[in-house]
Design an enzyme around this catalytic site. Structure first.
Site, PDB file in Angstrom:
ATOM      1  N   LYS A  78       0.999  -1.438  -0.209  1.00  0.00           N
ATOM      2  CA  LYS A  78       0.423   0.288   0.099  1.00  0.00           C
ATOM      3  C   LYS A  78       1.023   0.980   0.258  1.00  0.00           C
ATOM      4  O   LYS A  78       2.315   1.196   0.036  1.00  0.00           O
ATOM      5  CB  LYS A  78      -1.053  -0.127   1.431  1.00  0.00           C
ATOM      6  CG  LYS A  78      -2.395  -0.604   0.818  1.00  0.00           C
ATOM      7  CD  LYS A  78      -3.215  -1.267   1.723  1.00  0.00           C
ATOM      8  CE  LYS A  78      -4.385  -1.766   0.926  1.00  0.00           C
ATOM      9  NZ  LYS A  78      -5.434  -2.207   2.323  1.00  0.00           N
TER      10      LYS A  78
ATOM     11  N   ARG B  55      -3.441 -10.240   5.361  1.00  0.00           N
ATOM     12  CA  ARG B  55      -3.810  -9.904   4.024  1.00  0.00           C
ATOM     13  C   ARG B  55      -2.500  -9.588   3.308  1.00  0.00           C
ATOM     14  O   ARG B  55      -2.270  -8.229   3.077  1.00  0.00           O
ATOM     15  CB  ARG B  55      -5.245  -9.398   3.765  1.00  0.00           C
ATOM     16  CG  ARG B  55      -5.690  -9.276   2.474  1.00  0.00           C
ATOM     17  CD  ARG B  55      -6.864  -8.692   2.929  1.00  0.00           C
ATOM     18  NE  ARG B  55      -7.268  -8.340   1.157  1.00  0.00           N
ATOM     19  CZ  ARG B  55      -6.815  -7.425   0.010  1.00  0.00           C
ATOM     20  NH1 ARG B  55      -6.021  -6.822   0.581  1.00  0.00           N
ATOM     21  NH2 ARG B  55      -7.303  -7.867  -1.042  1.00  0.00           N
TER      22      ARG B  55
HETATM   23  C1  7PM Z   1      -5.338  -0.240  -4.507  1.00  0.00           C
HETATM   24  C2  7PM Z   1      -5.319  -0.025  -2.952  1.00  0.00           C
HETATM   25  C3  7PM Z   1      -5.705  -1.509  -5.288  1.00  0.00           C
HETATM   26  C4  7PM Z   1      -5.690  -0.642  -2.362  1.00  0.00           C
HETATM   27  C5  7PM Z   1      -6.289  -2.686  -4.536  1.00  0.00           C
HETATM   28  C6  7PM Z   1      -6.121  -1.781  -2.827  1.00  0.00           C
HETATM   29  C7  7PM Z   1      -8.046  -4.797   2.275  1.00  0.00           C
HETATM   30  C8  7PM Z   1      -8.944  -5.326   2.192  1.00  0.00           C
HETATM   31  C9  7PM Z   1      -8.705  -4.628   0.366  1.00  0.00           C
HETATM   32  C10 7PM Z   1      -7.964  -4.355   3.721  1.00  0.00           C
HETATM   33  C11 7PM Z   1      -9.917  -5.880   3.477  1.00  0.00           C
HETATM   34  C12 7PM Z   1      -5.209  -4.251  -1.628  1.00  0.00           C
HETATM   35  C13 7PM Z   1      -6.310  -2.754  -1.891  1.00  0.00           C
HETATM   36  N1  7PM Z   1      -7.916  -3.820   1.196  1.00  0.00           N
HETATM   37  N2  7PM Z   1     -10.123  -6.176   2.255  1.00  0.00           N
HETATM   38  N3  7PM Z   1      -8.761  -5.140   0.434  1.00  0.00           N
HETATM   39  N4  7PM Z   1      -9.023  -5.107   4.883  1.00  0.00           N
HETATM   40  N5  7PM Z   1     -10.342  -6.694   4.595  1.00  0.00           N
HETATM   41  O1  7PM Z   1      -4.457  -3.365  -1.288  1.00  0.00           O
HETATM   42  O2  7PM Z   1      -7.259  -3.477   3.438  1.00  0.00           O
HETATM   43  O3  7PM Z   1      -5.774  -5.324  -2.330  1.00  0.00           O
HETATM   44  S1  7PM Z   1      -8.483  -3.472  -1.523  1.00  0.00           S
END
Ligand code: 7PM
Length: 288
Positions: free
Chosen positions: A230, A264
């Site tokens: 991130k 995750r």
């Molecule tokens: C761009 C920025 C693309 C952020 C994708 C993301 C989370 C999640 C995501 C989290 C839970 C990623 C995120 N982040 N579900 N879904 N917790 N529970 O890094 O922090 O995949 S999307």
């Protein structure tokens, strides 16, 4: 002092039981059309199954399947498109790999269809606030990850502002969501809590929230932390997205030290080692 790492936690994920008495790794599987640019060696579905298989071999306990709809600035994909992307992957991971599959979705219809195909967990960044989602999740009986987000993915990063310390805002939000879930018939023991790193938060918010995450364990529910690749890493270290592994391992380690039971991540193998090493240290010298 009561051992904050000794809480017994088990999630009932359909056919699977997930033991969270120690920290586990959730592998991210994006099933967006552009996630599979491998030069056409495989079709997208085979490629998704192969990636999941690799993550399981590296020690992932859960595979989190998601479309692109939760990314900052993204607009939601049409329902039928999300179903078409996600359901074939769920079916194959369940039937061929017997994987514990989590669904990153906000739509009740997707939750219902995925649950009927053997998905074991619901991961909704909107915490079941879309119409029909609470009911669908409750009907499924599956565990639900409840995540803090300020605003919506389309606008959440524009100018996030909090009237109170971020960790208090997150705790208050989660408390409300827990109550709503319980009122809808979701058993409290089936909830997982997530501070929602990167969702309506500036880099300072994210860093402070991680540092002050431990009190969130007072809810007595397992915590999930998602910081892999991130922008909080990118901003602190000035690294592009493909050079954020070391930073991400540091954050995963800290999250586990502060009580996270699910991390995750994209990079499963290195994270499993980091988390298991951290856990070995925490096991020695904490009062059992
Ligand atoms: C761009 C920025 C693309 C952020 C994708 C993301 C989370 C999640 C995501 C989290 C839970 C990623 C995120 N982040 N579900 N879904 N917790 N529970 O890094 O922090 O995949 S999307």
């Amino acid at each position: 002092m009561q051992d904050r790492y000794a809480m017994p936690m088990q999630l009932r994920c359909g056919r699977h039981q997930l033991d969270l008495s120690y920290p586990r790794v959730m592998g991210i599987l994006n099933v967006t059309p552009d996630s599979f640019s491998d030069g056409g060696r495989h079709n997208a579905l085979d490629e998704a199954v192969y990636r999941a298989e690799t993550m399981l071999a590296e020690g992932a306990a859960i595979i989190d399947i998601g479309g692109e709809s939760t990314r900052p600035g993204a607009s939601p994909v049409p329902l039928q498109e999300e179903l078409d992307r996600v359901l074939p992957v769920v079916e194959r991971l369940v039937s061929e790999l017997d994987a514990l599959v989590s669904l990153d979705t906000s739509r009740g219809e997707v939750m219902r269809e995925a649950a009927s195909r053997g998905a074991g967990m619901i991961n909704d960044v909107r915490s079941l606030r879309w119409p029909g989602a609470l009911e669908a999740a409750a009907m499924s009986g599956l565990p639900v990850c409840v995540m803090h987000m300020l605003g919506e993915p389309t606008d959440m990063q524009l100018a996030p502002h909090y009237e109170m310390p971020i960790e208090e805002a997150v705790a208050a939000f989660l408390e409300t969501r827990i109550a709503e879930c319980e009122a809808a018939g979701i058993r409290r023991e089936q909830l997982v809590l997530d501070p929602g790193f990167g969702f309506g938060k500036r880099v300072e918010h994210n860093l402070r929230l991680l540092n002050r995450m431990q009190p969130l364990t007072d809810f007595g529910l397992p915590l999930l932390a998602g910081m892999s690749r991130k922008s909080m890493i990118g901003k602190v270290l000035a690294r592009p997205v493909e050079e954020r592994l070391s930073g991400g391992l540091a954050l995963a380690t800290m999250a586990v030290e502060r009580g996270a039971r699910i991390v995750r991540v994209h990079d499963v193998g290195p994270t499993v080692d980091a988390v298991n090493m951290t856990w070995a240290v925490l096991q020695e010298g904490t009062d059992a």
